[in-house]
Design a protein around this motif. Structure first.
Motif, PDB file in Angstrom:
ATOM      1  N   LYS A 109       0.845  -1.201   0.000  1.00  0.00           N
ATOM      2  CA  LYS A 109       0.000   0.000   0.000  1.00  0.00           C
ATOM      3  C   LYS A 109       0.879   1.249   0.000  1.00  0.00           C
ATOM      4  O   LYS A 109       0.424   2.350  -0.280  1.00  0.00           O
ATOM      5  N   SER A 110       2.143   1.085   0.383  1.00  0.00           N
ATOM      6  CA  SER A 110       3.001   2.250   0.606  1.00  0.00           C
ATOM      7  C   SER A 110       4.455   1.824   0.510  1.00  0.00           C
ATOM      8  O   SER A 110       4.802   0.670   0.786  1.00  0.00           O
ATOM      9  N   PHE A 111       5.326   2.755   0.164  1.00  0.00           N
ATOM     10  CA  PHE A 111       6.761   2.479   0.130  1.00  0.00           C
ATOM     11  C   PHE A 111       7.274   2.064   1.504  1.00  0.00           C
ATOM     12  O   PHE A 111       8.267   1.354   1.615  1.00  0.00           O
ATOM     13  N   MET A 112       6.600   2.536   2.525  1.00  0.00           N
ATOM     14  CA  MET A 112       7.022   2.269   3.889  1.00  0.00           C
ATOM     15  C   MET A 112       6.784   0.810   4.294  1.00  0.00           C
ATOM     16  O   MET A 112       7.247   0.375   5.341  1.00  0.00           O
ATOM     17  N   GLU A 144       6.293  10.491   2.362  1.00  0.00           N
ATOM     18  CA  GLU A 144       5.430   9.390   2.804  1.00  0.00           C
ATOM     19  C   GLU A 144       5.398   9.373   4.321  1.00  0.00           C
ATOM     20  O   GLU A 144       6.431   9.496   4.985  1.00  0.00           O
ATOM     21  N   ALA A 145       4.220   9.224   4.853  1.00  0.00           N
ATOM     22  CA  ALA A 145       4.066   9.259   6.306  1.00  0.00           C
ATOM     23  C   ALA A 145       4.259   7.866   6.903  1.00  0.00           C
ATOM     24  O   ALA A 145       4.003   6.853   6.263  1.00  0.00           O
ATOM     25  N   SER A 146       4.710   7.834   8.135  1.00  0.00           N
ATOM     26  CA  SER A 146       4.706   6.605   8.926  1.00  0.00           C
ATOM     27  C   SER A 146       4.273   7.018  10.330  1.00  0.00           C
ATOM     28  O   SER A 146       4.064   8.203  10.603  1.00  0.00           O
ATOM     29  N   ASN A 197      -8.162   4.515  -1.395  1.00  0.00           N
ATOM     30  CA  ASN A 197      -7.609   3.370  -0.692  1.00  0.00           C
ATOM     31  C   ASN A 197      -6.252   2.993  -1.239  1.00  0.00           C
ATOM     32  O   ASN A 197      -5.556   2.156  -0.708  1.00  0.00           O
ATOM     33  N   TYR A 198      -5.913   3.611  -2.348  1.00  0.00           N
ATOM     34  CA  TYR A 198      -4.702   3.295  -3.079  1.00  0.00           C
ATOM     35  C   TYR A 198      -3.473   3.834  -2.380  1.00  0.00           C
ATOM     36  O   TYR A 198      -3.562   4.676  -1.497  1.00  0.00           O
ATOM     37  N   PHE A 199      -2.323   3.393  -2.899  1.00  0.00           N
ATOM     38  CA  PHE A 199      -1.103   4.143  -2.688  1.00  0.00           C
ATOM     39  C   PHE A 199      -1.406   5.550  -3.162  1.00  0.00           C
ATOM     40  O   PHE A 199      -1.899   5.748  -4.264  1.00  0.00           O
ATOM     41  N   THR A 200      -1.167   6.518  -2.346  1.00  0.00           N
ATOM     42  CA  THR A 200      -1.519   7.867  -2.742  1.00  0.00           C
ATOM     43  C   THR A 200      -0.277   8.728  -2.774  1.00  0.00           C
ATOM     44  O   THR A 200       0.754   8.378  -2.230  1.00  0.00           O
TER      45      THR A 200
END
Lengths: 259, 259, 259
Positions: A213-216, B72-74, B118-121
């Protein structure tokens, strides 16, 4: 107020950008001119179409998009206005419109405007700016020229779906080296459903078995696959350039198989 | 009318810039969108912080600055709004804010907005543009999320002041090859006062014994030292690239000593 | 509302662009700031002049053009405002104005504005932005400083017209590799009239005997000559880079001879 975007291969160091912006502001001083890019790979319609497909829906309907690539007109490739999804697209009908839209555009007009000069002219400044301001000023598009039955067709590279596998290809590398493929989420879901799968390319060691879902979701340096907002399967390497390190350049085959 | 600036490593040839600008104009058509740069060295927070420190005070208070790097957030690095000096800064709390501001920012808000997908955004388009327009429309920032007690700390390289000497380093090369150091005018004045000094680096032959007011103070090709408006000691070579010719790259030690 | 254009060698990755745009918007929030280019070849006045000559007339009269190249002032090269053709040009009088205009500019003012800082300052932000906003706000230009009798003269390379031949040179390569020469259509028509001619350069095999109206007049890969809207003879290769493939770099001699 109207938004006029510029997407071109005009480069950033000549007078071309200035000429087009000046011509727009001279004819329509309220224009909100938006630079998208002027560093499209010269003459590369696939690059141009990828960028335009992926940004235009972010803009409000009524936006006017000037497409400055291979913009010299000929009898076979006339200057053309396409209206689709509430957006206006102005360019030469060199095949670009067929690469941007999956379906036939809603309205197609062959541009027939009088040019001010007998010289070799620069269509961005002498035609497209004029057409954009005509639309921005709310004048009827029918004054710009006659309807055109269709746009010139270029065949984009499409994936082959064969039973339990999809055989697609990289179509674009972005600035970070991420590789966009022509495999869409819809195709993927149809073939894979909820089953186990492997995405492979170039060598059997390049193998991805999950959608992130994310690079993370993966550690730095690791490969991942995810769906971009455009719906395309994207293969990347966190904090690295997949295009260089993995050799994921345009036209490289990417396969999705069931396990 | 609100000013929204864009500082990013998104590059100039993809659809990312267009997506963000479109999303802003769709939500807030009166936005004055200002490109600062989109060619930050990818993932280089020091580069980003240097640029933002040095431009933001030129803008009027109330300006909104989108920071598009490592966005990108974590859980450890959430999307964050920082309000400081009357300016708004939107980015991921990846350490960038600690590098921009010497003191603790006045107000910190952890962004908690609902995403449409819902995607990679792409956070620039899907989060930062939304937050920027929320602020531009005059809505309360408290609606964007809860207060955050502090920003993530990165330790910038600081000079060592030891008795009669300052041992600093190059922190940035600009486009002309000028070398900005982390030695500030305040430190310099405290140590040097009105006494004779020498600025040296890499070899004893690289030796500057005066502070210039202007590049014009020395003949073409000669080295000079001056204080930039940011207060940083700048080492340059008139009409040449000090970074290349003198080897003044980031992390190279620069020393100020009394004679 | 006033248009302020920016043409510079400031590069695209530092804080310089942001500083200037911020300073303009702080002093005159209604400014329409237009990026022309920030990637002029550093210190290259011929490049700068070519770009400005070729874009400025596309803008409406009253437009204000900031010229950010070699902009440090000295007694011999003061900051200067030139008013010509209804346009305002702000820069250092380093010779650039003599390269932009064929005739003496209509009005020349030596800029004498108080700077806010004792530091090494960045003229784009600290002087040119202030002057541009002064003009944009409709204040008298006479307040900016005293009249200046003339601009510094640089001698551009001019073609030699000798009987039945013109001996000119390439003066500019654009982003596509097209070669602009200093031979104008007026000179060409005077010498050639309706007679047969050959344009040659570098080797006798490089020979063009017709003037095209459009790149489409020749097959892909072939050389052509045409007149640009600026009136300059342009030598190009359809879909190729004439500058690289044919060696048509600045200063290469281009000859027009009668057959």
């Amino acid at each position: 107020m109207a938004i006029i975007t510029l997407t071109s291969d005009w480069g950033t160091r000549d007078h071309y950008i200035g000429s087009v912006k000046g011509a727009i502001l001279r004819q329509y001083p309220e224009a909100v001119i938006v630079d998208i890019t002027h560093t499209l790979a010269p003459f590369n319609l696939n690059h141009a179409a990828f960028v335009i497909r992926n940004f235009y829906k972010s803009f409000p309907p009524g936006s006017i998009h000037i497409i400055g690539i291979n913009e010299e007109a000929s009898i076979e490739m006339p200057h053309t206005l396409v209206i689709h999804d509430g957006h206006y697209f102005i360019g030469a009908d060199n095949g670009i419109f067929s690469l941007i839209f999956d379906e036939k555009p809603e309205q197609i007009i062959e541009i027939d405007v009088i040019q001010d000069s007998n010289y070799f002219t620069f269509p961005g400044r002498d035609v497209f700016a004029k057409v954009a301001c005509h639309i921005a000023l709310g004048k009827p598009v029918s004054e710009l020229g006659p309807p055109k039955p269709a746009v010139l067709q270029k065949i984009p590279l499409r994936p082959v779906v064969a039973g339990d596998a999809i055989r697609g290809a990289v179509i674009y590398n972005d600035h970070y080296g991420n590789a966009y493929t022509n495999i869409t989420e819809a195709m993927f879901n149809e073939v894979v459903q909820k089953r186990k799968f492997a995405i492979t390319f170039l060598s059997r060691t390049n193998r991805i078995t999950a959608i992130s879902k994310s690079f993370m979701d993966v550690p730095p340096g690791e490969m991942l696959a995810l769906f971009a907002t455009s719906g395309h399967l994207l293969i990347a390497q966190r904090n690295s350039k997949a295009s260089e390190l993995l050799g994921l350049r345009p036209d490289v085959t990417v396969t999705v198989e069931l396990e």
